[in-house]
Each structure stands twice: as C-alpha cells, then as structure tokens.
Design a protein around this motif. Sequence first.
Motif, PDB file in Angstrom:
ATOM      1  N   PRO A  64       0.833  -1.200   0.000  1.00  0.00           N
ATOM      2  CA  PRO A  64       0.000   0.000   0.000  1.00  0.00           C
ATOM      3  C   PRO A  64       0.872   1.256   0.000  1.00  0.00           C
ATOM      4  O   PRO A  64       2.000   1.233   0.503  1.00  0.00           O
ATOM      5  CB  PRO A  64      -0.803  -0.119   1.294  1.00  0.00           C
ATOM      6  CG  PRO A  64       0.040  -0.989   2.180  1.00  0.00           C
ATOM      7  CD  PRO A  64       0.731  -1.950   1.261  1.00  0.00           C
ATOM      8  N   ASP A  76       1.520   1.883   5.901  1.00  0.00           N
ATOM      9  CA  ASP A  76       1.210   0.734   6.754  1.00  0.00           C
ATOM     10  C   ASP A  76      -0.065   0.027   6.288  1.00  0.00           C
ATOM     11  O   ASP A  76      -0.231  -1.176   6.482  1.00  0.00           O
ATOM     12  CB  ASP A  76       1.062   1.178   8.210  1.00  0.00           C
ATOM     13  CG  ASP A  76       2.362   1.725   8.777  1.00  0.00           C
ATOM     14  OD1 ASP A  76       3.424   1.183   8.416  1.00  0.00           O
ATOM     15  OD2 ASP A  76       2.310   2.689   9.563  1.00  0.00           O
ATOM     16  N   HIS A  77      -0.973   0.798   5.690  1.00  0.00           N
ATOM     17  CA  HIS A  77      -2.218   0.210   5.190  1.00  0.00           C
ATOM     18  C   HIS A  77      -2.777   1.124   4.100  1.00  0.00           C
ATOM     19  O   HIS A  77      -2.413   2.303   4.005  1.00  0.00           O
ATOM     20  CB  HIS A  77      -3.238   0.030   6.325  1.00  0.00           C
ATOM     21  CG  HIS A  77      -3.509   1.290   7.088  1.00  0.00           C
ATOM     22  ND1 HIS A  77      -4.343   2.292   6.628  1.00  0.00           N
ATOM     23  CD2 HIS A  77      -3.023   1.718   8.282  1.00  0.00           C
ATOM     24  CE1 HIS A  77      -4.379   3.273   7.499  1.00  0.00           C
ATOM     25  NE2 HIS A  77      -3.587   2.962   8.520  1.00  0.00           N
TER      26      HIS A  77
END
Length: 347
Positions: A64, A76-77
């Motif tokens: 991501p 991280d996401h």
Amino acid sequence: MTAVSGRGPWPGTAGVLDAQLTVLGDLAELPTGVDAVPFLVQLAGRGPGADPVGRTAATMSGPPVELGVHGWKIADHAGADLRRARALLHEDLESLAVAGLGYTGPLAVSVLGPWTLAAELYLARGDRVLSDRGAVRDLVAALADAVAEHVAEVRRRVGGADVVVQLDEPLLAQVGAGVLPTFSGYSRLRAVAGPDLVEGLQTVLDAARAADARSVVHVGSSRGAVEPVVGAGADAVGLDLGTWDEATWETIARAVERGARLWAGLPPARVSQCAGPALGELADLVSVGWRRVGLPAGRLDEVTVVGASSRGRRGPGGGVAGTPDAHRALLANLGRVAAVLAERAHA
C-alpha cells in the motif's frame, strides 16, 4: 509496417471517455501503409493518483502507498490516497471498454518500470525504496504480478486487444550511474550494477511475456540505458531522438541487430508560416541515422514513432503541457512521418 503510438499522457482534467474516443478515432485515420497502436490515455492533470507513480501503484495489490512529504511512499495500510488512485484507474478502464467496443488490434498500456518506480517511491520511514535491496526485490515482484494482472484486465475490457506493455524508465541510466540524491540531499544512492538492472527489468518483462503481451521500455534520451533493456529481453526500446549523434546510433544499431525494435521518440515538428510543419526533418531524425550506421533501409518498416517524453514539460497541476488539439495534431503529424519512413524503407 511503420507504426504510430503514444506514451499515454494526455492533456486535460476531465472527459476521459472523450479523450479515449479521440485517440482511437484519430489513430484509425492514419495514412495507408501505417499501422496504429492506440493507447490507454492518462489524464495526469487530475492530480495525485493520476500521476505516473500513483497510477502504477494503483495497478498493484501491494505494498500500500500514500502521499508523503516528497511524494508517494509505502504505507502501513491502504488509505484515501490509494483509493483515489484506484478509482481513477477504474474510470479509465471503464472508458476504454466503451471506446474500444469491438476494437481488434494492438493496444498499448503504460506503467513505470521497476527501477524508476523504486527511485520515485519512498520507504514508509526512510529513503527511496532504491536504497533498500530487500524492498527493491519485493517491489519488482509486486510490479511483475501487477503487469500480468493489468494485461488481463485490459483484455477483459477489450477482448480483441493485442496488448503492448510500455515500461517507462526515464531514471534507469541515473540508477545505474549512482547519481540520484538521498532523502537528505547530502549524498548519492549507490549505483545499481548492470546485471542487477537487467534482472529487475527481466522479471517484469517476463511477466508481460507470460501474459502474452509484447513489451517496449522507454528510456528517454539516455543511450546508456539501452544495453540493460536489450539484455533483459524487451521486444522494443523507446529512445528520444535529436540531432545526429554517432554513439547513440551505434547503440541503436547494436540493439536492432540483437532483435529489438525501435520506438523513436520525436519532438514536435518545427512549424513555418509558409510551409507548415517540417515533417521531413522529423523523418530525417530516424532515417538518416539509420542509414549512416548501416542498418538495412527495409527494416525502417519495423520502427514505431511516438512523441518524445513529456517529462519536464508539465502543464498546470502536474498535467501534460499543451491542449488536446495540439496532441491530436501531433498524432496526425507522426502519421505522416511514419508514411515517409515507409516510403524510404521501400525506395
């Protein structure tokens, strides 16, 4: 036959369907004896997510990414930035499906190549991805998977497409030379060895080939990047041409003799108020050098002409400089140049 294509970027911030219809329509009206390679348009002027890094990241299932201080970085996401990039790509593919209904033939799609992507994308908490060998390895693998899936997705939208994957590698030579600055700007990232450059490119090109797609790697005007591209097995190398340069043309000759085709990047035609665009000069940029280095005239038929890289010539908001009409005129001029090259191939 000689052919005409484009790199993907197109001016404007809206009207993706109109832009795609324009490209498919204009390239269907090229002179007799010239092949067309339509392309998936990219309206980079729409902002973050439509830019080359964001768009390439949108094709990937991971890692991501998100926007940071210096541009795109690993996150991280997945968040809003990546969702926007994927939504824009989805809109473009939907427009392609409508505009390309019933189309059969070559169709080019562009993504950043692995080395330029590793140089432009930053780690979550650190320097460019290029600074971390493990991160580079993971990114190359992810991009290879993404290219294969992107090819499949385009074929799902346009069933008759013979997909050509264009990898944009404008920073390849700089990566190999070790001249890219670190995050701080006080030092330079290590040079990547030639065999490693080849291996990274080959991983992605092999994925395109396994997906039954042809490939071309565009390297801007950097002749030093041609060797690793050819060594990696690209079907064609895209090189921007200018005034006669013997070393550049010797490099092109070696590439052609090893089986790679030339996608010649040409600048806009010089325009005279009396005589109009000097298309003969553009044809000379290809054919004169071709003959001086002893390449067979008949193989000019294998050349594809495109507009030279627009990198560094951006319009407002990071979009492509110029207007849609100017880009339509460029495609028309390139069609006439390709027709001249076809005539010279059989003279």
